[in-house]
Design a protein around this motif. Structure first.
Motif, PDB file in Angstrom:
ATOM      1  N   SER A  26      13.103  33.943  30.900  1.00 47.66           N
ATOM      2  CA  SER A  26      12.209  34.166  29.759  1.00 47.66           C
ATOM      3  C   SER A  26      10.897  34.771  30.276  1.00 47.66           C
ATOM      4  O   SER A  26      10.664  34.834  31.487  1.00 47.66           O
ATOM      5  CB  SER A  26      11.931  32.852  29.033  1.00 47.66           C
ATOM      6  N   LYS A  27      10.037  35.195  29.358  1.00 48.96           N
ATOM      7  CA  LYS A  27       8.732  35.729  29.754  1.00 48.96           C
ATOM      8  C   LYS A  27       7.920  34.706  30.541  1.00 48.96           C
ATOM      9  O   LYS A  27       7.117  35.042  31.388  1.00 48.96           O
ATOM     10  CB  LYS A  27       7.940  36.163  28.521  1.00 48.96           C
ATOM     11  N   GLU A  28       8.160  33.419  30.243  1.00 50.73           N
ATOM     12  CA  GLU A  28       7.440  32.334  30.923  1.00 50.73           C
ATOM     13  C   GLU A  28       8.080  31.971  32.261  1.00 50.73           C
ATOM     14  O   GLU A  28       7.582  31.103  32.968  1.00 50.73           O
ATOM     15  CB  GLU A  28       7.382  31.102  30.024  1.00 50.73           C
ATOM     16  N   GLY A  29       9.222  32.570  32.578  1.00 50.15           N
ATOM     17  CA  GLY A  29       9.890  32.309  33.848  1.00 50.15           C
ATOM     18  C   GLY A  29      10.951  31.222  33.796  1.00 50.15           C
ATOM     19  O   GLY A  29      11.468  30.819  34.838  1.00 50.15           O
ATOM     20  N   ALA A  30      11.300  30.743  32.606  1.00 52.63           N
ATOM     21  CA  ALA A  30      12.324  29.706  32.472  1.00 52.63           C
ATOM     22  C   ALA A  30      13.716  30.335  32.522  1.00 52.63           C
ATOM     23  O   ALA A  30      13.930  31.421  31.996  1.00 52.63           O
ATOM     24  CB  ALA A  30      12.147  28.952  31.152  1.00 52.63           C
ATOM     25  N   GLN A  31      14.654  29.641  33.168  1.00 53.81           N
ATOM     26  CA  GLN A  31      16.044  30.102  33.225  1.00 53.81           C
ATOM     27  C   GLN A  31      16.665  29.939  31.850  1.00 53.81           C
ATOM     28  O   GLN A  31      16.649  28.860  31.276  1.00 53.81           O
ATOM     29  CB  GLN A  31      16.814  29.256  34.245  1.00 53.81           C
ATOM     30  N   MET A  32      17.233  31.033  31.304  1.00 54.04           N
ATOM     31  CA  MET A  32      17.807  31.029  29.965  1.00 54.04           C
ATOM     32  C   MET A  32      19.245  31.520  30.024  1.00 54.04           C
ATOM     33  O   MET A  32      19.619  32.257  30.934  1.00 54.04           O
ATOM     34  CB  MET A  32      17.019  31.959  29.038  1.00 54.04           C
ATOM     35  N   TYR A  33      20.024  31.109  29.016  1.00 58.06           N
ATOM     36  CA  TYR A  33      21.434  31.497  28.934  1.00 58.06           C
ATOM     37  C   TYR A  33      21.734  31.978  27.530  1.00 58.06           C
ATOM     38  O   TYR A  33      21.279  31.383  26.556  1.00 58.06           O
ATOM     39  CB  TYR A  33      22.330  30.294  29.236  1.00 58.06           C
ATOM     40  N   ALA A  34      22.540  33.046  27.438  1.00 59.77           N
ATOM     41  CA  ALA A  34      23.119  33.459  26.163  1.00 59.77           C
ATOM     42  C   ALA A  34      24.475  32.774  26.090  1.00 59.77           C
ATOM     43  O   ALA A  34      25.348  33.018  26.921  1.00 59.77           O
ATOM     44  CB  ALA A  34      23.269  34.966  26.093  1.00 59.77           C
ATOM     45  N   VAL A  35      24.632  31.868  25.118  1.00 61.12           N
ATOM     46  CA  VAL A  35      25.850  31.072  24.987  1.00 61.12           C
ATOM     47  C   VAL A  35      26.552  31.500  23.701  1.00 61.12           C
ATOM     48  O   VAL A  35      25.967  31.452  22.615  1.00 61.12           O
ATOM     49  CB  VAL A  35      25.522  29.563  24.955  1.00 61.12           C
ATOM     50  N   GLU A  36      27.809  31.938  23.838  1.00 65.56           N
ATOM     51  CA  GLU A  36      28.584  32.408  22.698  1.00 65.56           C
ATOM     52  C   GLU A  36      29.430  31.289  22.125  1.00 65.56           C
ATOM     53  O   GLU A  36      30.088  30.543  22.850  1.00 65.56           O
ATOM     54  CB  GLU A  36      29.506  33.543  23.125  1.00 65.56           C
ATOM     55  N   LYS A  37      29.413  31.193  20.810  1.00 69.70           N
ATOM     56  CA  LYS A  37      30.263  30.241  20.097  1.00 69.70           C
ATOM     57  C   LYS A  37      30.655  30.878  18.777  1.00 69.70           C
ATOM     58  O   LYS A  37      29.785  31.219  17.973  1.00 69.70           O
ATOM     59  CB  LYS A  37      29.531  28.926  19.849  1.00 69.70           C
ATOM     60  N   GLY A  38      31.944  31.077  18.600  1.00 68.28           N
ATOM     61  CA  GLY A  38      32.432  31.632  17.345  1.00 68.28           C
ATOM     62  C   GLY A  38      31.936  33.034  17.049  1.00 68.28           C
ATOM     63  O   GLY A  38      31.714  33.379  15.892  1.00 68.28           O
ATOM     64  N   GLY A  39      31.705  33.846  18.079  1.00 66.80           N
ATOM     65  CA  GLY A  39      31.277  35.222  17.879  1.00 66.80           C
ATOM     66  C   GLY A  39      29.784  35.420  17.746  1.00 66.80           C
ATOM     67  O   GLY A  39      29.311  36.556  17.651  1.00 66.80           O
ATOM     68  N   SER A  40      28.999  34.351  17.740  1.00 66.92           N
ATOM     69  CA  SER A  40      27.543  34.485  17.680  1.00 66.92           C
ATOM     70  C   SER A  40      26.925  33.911  18.947  1.00 66.92           C
ATOM     71  O   SER A  40      27.546  33.145  19.674  1.00 66.92           O
ATOM     72  CB  SER A  40      26.984  33.787  16.440  1.00 66.92           C
ATOM     73  N   PHE A  41      25.678  34.305  19.220  1.00 66.82           N
ATOM     74  CA  PHE A  41      24.989  33.885  20.434  1.00 66.82           C
ATOM     75  C   PHE A  41      23.818  32.965  20.124  1.00 66.82           C
ATOM     76  O   PHE A  41      23.094  33.170  19.151  1.00 66.82           O
ATOM     77  CB  PHE A  41      24.457  35.106  21.194  1.00 66.82           C
ATOM     78  N   ASP A  42      23.661  31.960  20.980  1.00 67.53           N
ATOM     79  CA  ASP A  42      22.459  31.133  20.995  1.00 67.53           C
ATOM     80  C   ASP A  42      21.797  31.372  22.337  1.00 67.53           C
ATOM     81  O   ASP A  42      22.476  31.473  23.361  1.00 67.53           O
ATOM     82  CB  ASP A  42      22.803  29.644  20.873  1.00 67.53           C
ATOM     83  N   PHE A  43      20.479  31.453  22.352  1.00 65.21           N
ATOM     84  CA  PHE A  43      19.731  31.617  23.590  1.00 65.21           C
ATOM     85  C   PHE A  43      19.115  30.263  23.915  1.00 65.21           C
ATOM     86  O   PHE A  43      18.281  29.761  23.170  1.00 65.21           O
ATOM     87  CB  PHE A  43      18.699  32.728  23.427  1.00 65.21           C
ATOM     88  N   VAL A  44      19.576  29.674  25.023  1.00 67.64           N
ATOM     89  CA  VAL A  44      19.318  28.268  25.310  1.00 67.64           C
ATOM     90  C   VAL A  44      18.696  28.105  26.700  1.00 67.64           C
ATOM     91  O   VAL A  44      19.137  28.750  27.658  1.00 67.64           O
ATOM     92  CB  VAL A  44      20.646  27.466  25.247  1.00 67.64           C
ATOM     93  N   GLU A  45      17.695  27.224  26.801  1.00 67.24           N
ATOM     94  CA  GLU A  45      17.113  26.894  28.105  1.00 67.24           C
ATOM     95  C   GLU A  45      18.102  26.077  28.924  1.00 67.24           C
ATOM     96  O   GLU A  45      18.889  25.296  28.383  1.00 67.24           O
ATOM     97  CB  GLU A  45      15.830  26.096  27.917  1.00 67.24           C
ATOM     98  N   GLU A  46      18.036  26.255  30.235  1.00 64.55           N
ATOM     99  CA  GLU A  46      18.976  25.594  31.136  1.00 64.55           C
ATOM    100  C   GLU A  46      18.981  24.073  30.981  1.00 64.55           C
ATOM    101  O   GLU A  46      20.040  23.446  31.014  1.00 64.55           O
ATOM    102  CB  GLU A  46      18.633  25.967  32.587  1.00 64.55           C
ATOM    103  N   ASN A  47      17.810  23.477  30.771  1.00 67.13           N
ATOM    104  CA  ASN A  47      17.740  22.013  30.687  1.00 67.13           C
ATOM    105  C   ASN A  47      18.370  21.450  29.406  1.00 67.13           C
ATOM    106  O   ASN A  47      18.509  20.248  29.266  1.00 67.13           O
ATOM    107  CB  ASN A  47      16.294  21.524  30.836  1.00 67.13           C
ATOM    108  N   ARG A  48      18.769  22.306  28.483  1.00 69.06           N
ATOM    109  CA  ARG A  48      19.427  21.861  27.243  1.00 69.06           C
ATOM    110  C   ARG A  48      20.941  22.015  27.305  1.00 69.06           C
ATOM    111  O   ARG A  48      21.622  21.833  26.298  1.00 69.06           O
ATOM    112  CB  ARG A  48      18.868  22.618  26.048  1.00 69.06           C
TER     113      ARG A  48
END
Length: 59
Positions: A26-48
């Motif tokens: 992220s812009k703040e330097g946090a590790q982020m993931y694009a997680v796909e479920k059912g054809g859509s994406f959620d952008f989620v922080e690693e600690n979640r």
């Protein structure tokens, strides 16, 4: 370093399971993931996220 890799099945904190499709910072330097479920994406922080361990079926 990323805790998960592309293609890993992960459990999101409150919304079930998904597949890691992209890893970025992220812009703040946090590790982020694009997680796909059912054809859509959620952008989620690693600690979640947590690793999904498949259940073995018994005969």
């Amino acid at each position: 370093m990323a805790k998960f890799t592309l293609g890993d099945v992960v459990k999101k904190e409150k919304t079930g399971f998904g597949t890691v499709r992209a890893i970025f910072l992220s812009k703040e330097g946090a590790q982020m993931y694009a997680v796909e479920k059912g054809g859509s994406f959620d952008f989620v922080e690693e600690n979640r996220l947590s690793r999904h361990e498949p259940t073995e079926l018994m005969n």
